[in-house]
Design a protein around this motif. Structure first.
Motif: not given
Ligand code: DGJ
Length: 697
Positions: A686-689, A503-509, A530-541
């Motif tokens: 950070p990394e919340q919306a 989602s973090l990458e996606r915000q910018s894309i 946990t994103a398959h492309t980056t390994g970064r984990t984000h909450e569902l919201s």
């Protein structure tokens, strides 16, 4: 004659008096309605002085700049007649025709004719396309045929894009210096690093402010976009197809037509440009309701079986999915990405009864069915490559094929037999199964063969299938966002902007891709924690808030969800369905205000009666307490109720107490106050919306 095209705050003035190549006297801010005399006087007044040590007449930018007119910048046309020396062409104006949407200018040289189509659409988008015909008696080898547009020297900064898999459309910006800033794409597709949109603007231009002139090439093959600034005083944007030497050779009477250069001007920053582009694209492509889809790729990859996918389809239907898309892995022998591209038949091992059990089940759940294909490609380990090795594109002079890329090669679709083979197999599938949607993938650079012929053949295949199967929707994917352009968008209904569901990458894309492409064309998928492309984990919201602003979908094994998460996803699907008419017709707005760590973007209804915004904490903010978030683009004279939308859970915050208005559940303010003063936000970690629903009261 002088032509003055006006639309949506933009004027384009073409001085086509006399017999010379018409000159672009103005492209930019609307000049208002001008009488013939006023126009003449303006155009005459704009003729510059003659510079020192220069040609003895004023240098003005024409629609086809060439040496014969004193032009020493990059020429509008380059090439030569074969055999013997070929003098450079000098063009004269031989015709100017008024078309419905603009002008057709015909220019003749001794052995060439160039026709330039120029349109200013009602949305203020300027389109230019050139066609050259060889009127000589020797073959003409075309090197380039490009559209150019002047920008004033007060346009001092340049923005364009670069990127990589899966981080497409990252902005790069610099001051314009003398010279040529060229972005070549030789991928046989625009590529992940494509320039995408080149914008020249006044100092400090931003999303909401500044004068900007932007250009994009509507083409899915090799291309170049450039900005040029010269000491002769010219400054311009240009674009065209990038041709290999000898790639386009015209016999007597033959023609080549360039792609459209699609440009726009705005005095209201990048959002103003986006608004023009979006309205233009929407006027050409009326999309059906954007169904929530589930794509199987990140859920199961190649691990396909009817049982497993039926379970996934059940879970998808339960959360409200409307379309089930079976991704890569269904074709004969396709156990991994090393084989079977080019054999578009259903694998009898994984699918002994064909796709019927799955398709029937999907339909019985009220969803429709979509299928992944990659029609332009071939695996060497495939029946088709074994039978027709000559259909593999791009062998070099030593007989070697291009280096494998994802273990695959390109099929020579410009070969009529190869074209007929793919066309027949795809049509057979579309006749056998009720397929409403094709995800059309393309996963490698060409690195050989003719990108021009390949792109033309790909378009022809897309056009043929769409004509044969009206109502079929097509998604353009190219290892994610390697082919996002207005050429492909003329014939497809969705682009896959990136392979990342982080989602973090996606915000910018999203932020940058939506500067040209309307949100309803931009696939936006809810992925795993946990994103398959980056390994970064984000909450569902955060993932839900991010995937809301586009054509929403899911790319996650929802059959494994805990009940709470399942309920949250179902609620999100309902929110998307409630707001998609707005999200897919309104104006994209991006706030300039605030810390770079906090982004605010939204979509405002065309009549400004409602909007949906997201306040996004990209990183930790500099200050403990951030200033209010401003919401731009609303009607300053109307009152709006702003209500936070809970997506599964409220975003995580780092604070001791909420801003007091939060206790009321909503706040009411005028559009003017929302844009100028804004609203204090909960202090997002950070990394919340936080998503905000805005309704005129
Ligand atoms: C690349 C695409 O971008 C993915 O979404 C997926 O479809 C794979 N190809 C399948 O091979």
């Amino acid at each position: 004659m002088i032509h003055h095209l006006r639309a949506a705050g933009t004027s384009f003035v073409l001085d086509a008096r006399g017999t010379g190549v018409p000159v672009i006297a103005h492209w930019g801010s609307d000049l208002g309605a001008l009488s013939r005399a006023a126009l003449e006087s303006l155009v005459d007044t704009l003729i510059p002085a003659v510079g020192p040590s220069s040609v003895d007449s004023p240098l003005r930018q024409s629609i086809l700049p060439v040496m014969a007119d004193g032009w020493s910048g990059r020429p509008g046309i380059a090439g030569h007649h074969e055999g013997g020396t070929s003098p450079a062409p000098a063009f004269v104006l031989s015709g100017a025709e008024l078309l419905d949407a603009g002008l057709r200018i015909t220019l003749d040289a001794t052995s060439l004719t160039v026709v330039v189509d120029i349109e200013l659409t009602p949305d203020g988008v300027l389109r230019q396309r050139l066609a050259v015909t060889n009127t000589g008696d020797r073959d003409y080898a075309l090197a380039s045929l490009d559209a150019t547009l002047p920008v004033p020297t007060r346009a001092r900064e340049l923005l364009d894009f670069t990127g990589r898999w899966p981080r497409e459309r990252q902005p790069q910006r610099h001051d314009i210096a003398n010279g040529t800033w060229t972005r070549d794409s030789r991928h046989g597709r625009p590529g992940h690093d494509n320039a995408f949109l080149m914008v020249a603007g006044t100092a400090g231009f931003s999303f909401r402010a500044g004068e900007v002139w932007g250009a994009h090439l509507a083409w899915s093959g090799d291309q170049r976009l450039w900005a040029e600034s010269g000491s002769t005083g010219h400054r311009l944007l240009g674009g065209g197809e990038l041709l290999d030497p000898g790639e386009v050779r015209l016999a007597t009477g033959e023609s080549y037509e360039s792609p459209w250069l699609v440009s726009a001007y705005s005095d209201a920053g990048l959002d103003g440009l986006a608004r023009g582009f979006h309205r233009f694209i929407r006027s050409r492509r009326r999309l059906p309701t954007r169904k929530v889809m589930l794509n199987t790729w990140e859920a199961v990859y190649f691990d396909q079986s009817a049982g497993r996918l039926i379970e996934l389809a059940d879970a998808a239907a339960e959360v409200g999915v409307e379309r089930f898309v079976l991704d890569d892995g269904w074709m004969t022998g396709r156990t991994d990405d090393r084989r079977a591209l080019g054999d578009w038949t259903v694998d009898p091992v994984k699918w002994p009864l064909g796709l019927h059990p799955l398709v029937d089940h999907v339909l019985s759940l009220g969803m429709d069915f979509g299928l992944w294909v990659e029609p332009e490609m071939v695996s060497l380990d495939s029946a088709v490559a074994r039978e027709h090795p000559e259909w593999v594109l791009g062998a070099y002079d030593n007989g070697a094929l291009p280096l494998p890329w994802r273990f695959q090669q390109v099929l020579d679709l410009a070969n009529p037999d190869a074209f007929a083979h793919v066309h027949a197999q795809l049509s057979a599938l579309l006749r056998e199964y009720p397929i409403s949607y094709l995800k059309w993938d393309q996963n490698r650079d060409l690195l050989g063969g003719s990108a021009h012929r390949h792109t033309t053949a790909t378009y022809a295949l897309m056009d043929a299938l769409r004509a044969e199967f009206p109502g079929l929707e097509v998604e353009s994917c190219s290892s994610g966002g390697g082919r996002v352009d207005l050429g492909v968008i003329e014939r497809t209904d969705r682009v896959w902007p990136s392979d990342t569901n982080d989602s973090l990458e996606r915000q910018s894309i999203y932020r940058w891709t939506a500067g040209l492409v309307p949100p309803e064309f931009l696939g936006a998928h809810l992925g795993a924690a946990t994103a398959h492309t980056t390994g970064r984990t984000h909450e569902l919201s955060f993932r839900l808030a991010t995937a809301l602003f586009g054509h929403a979908g899911i790319e996650w094994d929802v059959s494994t969800l805990a009940p709470d998460d399942r309920a949250a996803v179902a609620e999100w699907v309902a929110v998307y369905k409630r707001h998609r008419a707005l999200l897919h017709s309104g104006d994209v707005v991006r706030s300039d205000a605030g810390d770079a760590a906090r982004w605010v973007h939204g979509v405002v209804a065309a009549d400004a009666s409602s909007a949906l915004f997201a306040v996004v904490a990209m990183t930790a903010t500099r200050d403990a307490v951030e200033g209010p978030a401003t919401l731009p683009g609303l009607d300053p004279t109307r009152e709006y109720r702003v209500t936070p939308v809970r997506l599964g859970a409220w975003p995580r915050v780092v604070q001791d107490a909420m801003p007091p208005w939060w206790a009321d559940g909503s706040v009411t303010m005028s559009g003017r106050m929302l844009a100028a003063a804004g609203i204090p936000m909960p202090l997002l970690a950070p990394e919340q919306a936080l998503v905000l629903e805005v309704t005129a009261v």
